[in-house]
Design a protein around this motif. Structure first.
Motif, PDB file in Angstrom:
ATOM      1  N   GLY A  20       0.801  -1.219   0.000  1.00  0.00           N
ATOM      2  CA  GLY A  20       0.000   0.000   0.000  1.00  0.00           C
ATOM      3  C   GLY A  20       0.832   1.267   0.000  1.00  0.00           C
ATOM      4  N   TRP A  21       2.062   1.180  -0.498  1.00  0.00           N
ATOM      5  CA  TRP A  21       2.989   2.313  -0.475  1.00  0.00           C
ATOM      6  C   TRP A  21       3.101   3.029  -1.811  1.00  0.00           C
ATOM      7  CZ3 TRP A  21       7.472  -0.900   2.024  1.00  0.00           C
ATOM      8  CH2 TRP A  21       7.199  -1.116   3.379  1.00  0.00           C
ATOM      9  N   ILE A  22       2.506   2.478  -2.851  1.00  0.00           N
ATOM     10  CA  ILE A  22       2.680   3.073  -4.177  1.00  0.00           C
ATOM     11  C   ILE A  22       2.019   4.452  -4.207  1.00  0.00           C
ATOM     12  CG2 ILE A  22       0.632   2.076  -5.285  1.00  0.00           C
ATOM     13  CD1 ILE A  22       2.613   1.519  -7.702  1.00  0.00           C
ATOM     14  N   LYS A  23       2.701   5.399  -4.809  1.00  0.00           N
ATOM     15  CA  LYS A  23       2.200   6.771  -4.908  1.00  0.00           C
ATOM     16  C   LYS A  23       1.462   6.904  -6.241  1.00  0.00           C
ATOM     17  CE  LYS A  23       4.550   8.031  -1.231  1.00  0.00           C
ATOM     18  NZ  LYS A  23       3.974   7.815   0.024  1.00  0.00           N
ATOM     19  N   VAL A  24       0.149   7.127  -6.163  1.00  0.00           N
ATOM     20  CA  VAL A  24      -0.680   7.230  -7.363  1.00  0.00           C
ATOM     21  C   VAL A  24      -1.211   8.656  -7.461  1.00  0.00           C
ATOM     22  CG1 VAL A  24      -2.738   6.354  -8.542  1.00  0.00           C
ATOM     23  CG2 VAL A  24      -1.355   4.816  -7.143  1.00  0.00           C
ATOM     24  N   PRO A  25      -0.979   9.322  -8.592  1.00  0.00           N
ATOM     25  CA  PRO A  25      -1.537  10.663  -8.750  1.00  0.00           C
ATOM     26  C   PRO A  25      -3.062  10.601  -8.810  1.00  0.00           C
ATOM     27  CG  PRO A  25      -0.138  10.060 -10.632  1.00  0.00           C
ATOM     28  CD  PRO A  25      -0.220   8.874  -9.737  1.00  0.00           C
ATOM     29  N   PRO A  26      -3.733  11.736  -8.653  1.00  0.00           N
ATOM     30  CA  PRO A  26      -5.195  11.712  -8.743  1.00  0.00           C
ATOM     31  C   PRO A  26      -5.632  11.188 -10.105  1.00  0.00           C
ATOM     32  CG  PRO A  26      -4.384  13.894  -8.113  1.00  0.00           C
ATOM     33  CD  PRO A  26      -3.201  13.061  -8.436  1.00  0.00           C
ATOM     34  N   TYR A  27      -6.728  10.470 -10.128  1.00  0.00           N
ATOM     35  CA  TYR A  27      -7.248   9.956 -11.391  1.00  0.00           C
ATOM     36  C   TYR A  27      -7.875  11.091 -12.177  1.00  0.00           C
ATOM     37  CZ  TYR A  27      -6.350   5.393  -9.431  1.00  0.00           C
ATOM     38  OH  TYR A  27      -5.724   4.305  -8.890  1.00  0.00           O
ATOM     39  N   TYR A  28      -7.804  10.983 -13.477  1.00  0.00           N
ATOM     40  CA  TYR A  28      -8.323  12.020 -14.361  1.00  0.00           C
ATOM     41  C   TYR A  28      -9.562  11.500 -15.072  1.00  0.00           C
ATOM     42  CZ  TYR A  28      -8.750  15.117 -18.359  1.00  0.00           C
ATOM     43  OH  TYR A  28      -9.219  15.982 -19.298  1.00  0.00           O
ATOM     44  N   THR A  29     -10.637  12.240 -14.980  1.00  0.00           N
ATOM     45  CA  THR A  29     -11.858  11.908 -15.699  1.00  0.00           C
ATOM     46  C   THR A  29     -12.190  13.088 -16.601  1.00  0.00           C
ATOM     47  OG1 THR A  29     -12.627  10.678 -13.774  1.00  0.00           O
ATOM     48  CG2 THR A  29     -14.276  11.209 -15.456  1.00  0.00           C
ATOM     49  N   PRO A  30     -12.094  12.891 -17.923  1.00  0.00           N
ATOM     50  CA  PRO A  30     -12.376  13.994 -18.831  1.00  0.00           C
ATOM     51  C   PRO A  30     -13.822  14.465 -18.685  1.00  0.00           C
ATOM     52  CG  PRO A  30     -11.427  12.129 -20.010  1.00  0.00           C
ATOM     53  CD  PRO A  30     -11.697  11.683 -18.615  1.00  0.00           C
ATOM     54  N   THR A  31     -14.042  15.742 -18.924  1.00  0.00           N
ATOM     55  CA  THR A  31     -15.379  16.318 -18.852  1.00  0.00           C
ATOM     56  C   THR A  31     -16.310  15.578 -19.812  1.00  0.00           C
ATOM     57  OG1 THR A  31     -14.364  18.453 -18.414  1.00  0.00           O
ATOM     58  CG2 THR A  31     -16.684  18.485 -19.066  1.00  0.00           C
ATOM     59  N   GLY A  32     -17.492  15.253 -19.327  1.00  0.00           N
ATOM     60  CA  GLY A  32     -18.488  14.569 -20.160  1.00  0.00           C
ATOM     61  C   GLY A  32     -18.425  13.061 -20.088  1.00  0.00           C
ATOM     62  N   LEU A  33     -17.358  12.501 -19.535  1.00  0.00           N
ATOM     63  CA  LEU A  33     -17.250  11.052 -19.410  1.00  0.00           C
ATOM     64  C   LEU A  33     -17.974  10.628 -18.133  1.00  0.00           C
ATOM     65  CD1 LEU A  33     -15.910   8.534 -20.723  1.00  0.00           C
ATOM     66  CD2 LEU A  33     -14.043   8.856 -19.120  1.00  0.00           C
ATOM     67  N   THR A  34     -18.834   9.638 -18.272  1.00  0.00           N
ATOM     68  CA  THR A  34     -19.569   9.179 -17.103  1.00  0.00           C
ATOM     69  C   THR A  34     -18.646   8.380 -16.196  1.00  0.00           C
ATOM     70  OG1 THR A  34     -20.309   7.198 -18.254  1.00  0.00           O
ATOM     71  CG2 THR A  34     -21.782   9.107 -18.286  1.00  0.00           C
ATOM     72  N   LYS A  35     -18.830   8.584 -14.908  1.00  0.00           N
ATOM     73  CA  LYS A  35     -18.020   7.840 -13.937  1.00  0.00           C
ATOM     74  C   LYS A  35     -18.695   6.502 -13.669  1.00  0.00           C
ATOM     75  CE  LYS A  35     -16.444  12.068 -11.820  1.00  0.00           C
ATOM     76  NZ  LYS A  35     -16.311  12.873 -10.645  1.00  0.00           N
ATOM     77  N   SER A  36     -17.883   5.463 -13.641  1.00  0.00           N
ATOM     78  CA  SER A  36     -18.459   4.131 -13.384  1.00  0.00           C
ATOM     79  C   SER A  36     -18.201   3.654 -11.995  1.00  0.00           C
ATOM     80  CB  SER A  36     -17.911   3.112 -14.371  1.00  0.00           C
ATOM     81  OG  SER A  36     -16.521   3.170 -14.467  1.00  0.00           O
TER      82      SER A  36
END
Length: 182
Positions: free
Chosen positions: A166-182
């Motif tokens: 659980g140490w991996i550094k992950v940047p914030p996820y990117y969701t393009p405008t208009g793409l529905t979140k699942s």
């Protein structure tokens, strides 16, 4: 029987042996110098990590990282000396110490140590790609490919440990405008 990649590698190396060798240009020399400095700094970091961690998995990671860096440093130093390139001054080896004797305020956590190794692998990979992009001689290009491949392989092992713990550094996820979140 050797695997297909080894066969191709041996064939490429044999072709390089018959190629006339021009002197190294300043970009090639600077890349070797910089990479050797990165390796020597990584070795000292790994020594510090070994002096401060008590975690067996982190110790194993550090021992493997140190072996890889020392191997690459030795091979690169031998090549540079053969080519007449003076070696950069390296930092002094760290003496061994007991992790329990290191005050908490000065020692890295296991998370910081593992991510530091990961960062050094990323830095080494970038330096390998840069060195390869500047190389004119085929033998020099093959050296960079070999060093990069070794770092890339070790990086995969490191990433597995970072994910597992659980140490991996992950940047914030990117969701393009208009793409529905699942």
């Amino acid at each position: 029987m050797s695997n297909p990649f080894e066969a191709v590698w041996k064939t490429l190396k044999s072709m390089v042996d018959i190629e006339p060798k021009s002197p190294l240009h300043v970009g090639e020399v600077m890349s070797f110098w910089t990479y050797l400095t990165v390796l020597d700094e990584a070795i000292r970091y790994e020594e510090v990590g070994l002096n401060t961690t008590t975690d067996d998995e982190v110790k194993e990671l550090l021992v493997d990282a140190k072996k890889l860096c020392e191997s690459q440093s030795q091979r690169l130093s031998n090549f540079m000396q053969k080519e007449g390139i003076p070696l950069p001054p390296g930092p002094k080896k760290k003496p061994k110490s007991e992790p329990q004797e290191v005050p908490l305020g000065v020692k890295f956590t296991d998370d910081e140590i593992a991510n530091g190794v990961s960062l050094k692998i990323a830095t080494a990979g970038i330096e390998c790609a840069l060195g390869n992009s500047q190389s004119i001689r085929t033998d020099v290009g093959l050296i960079w490919i070999e060093l990069y491949t070794e770092m890339l392989t070790f990086g995969a092992t490191t990433k597995s440990l970072l994910r597992k713990r659980g140490w991996i550094k992950v940047p914030p996820y990117y969701t393009p405008t208009g793409l529905t979140k699942s």
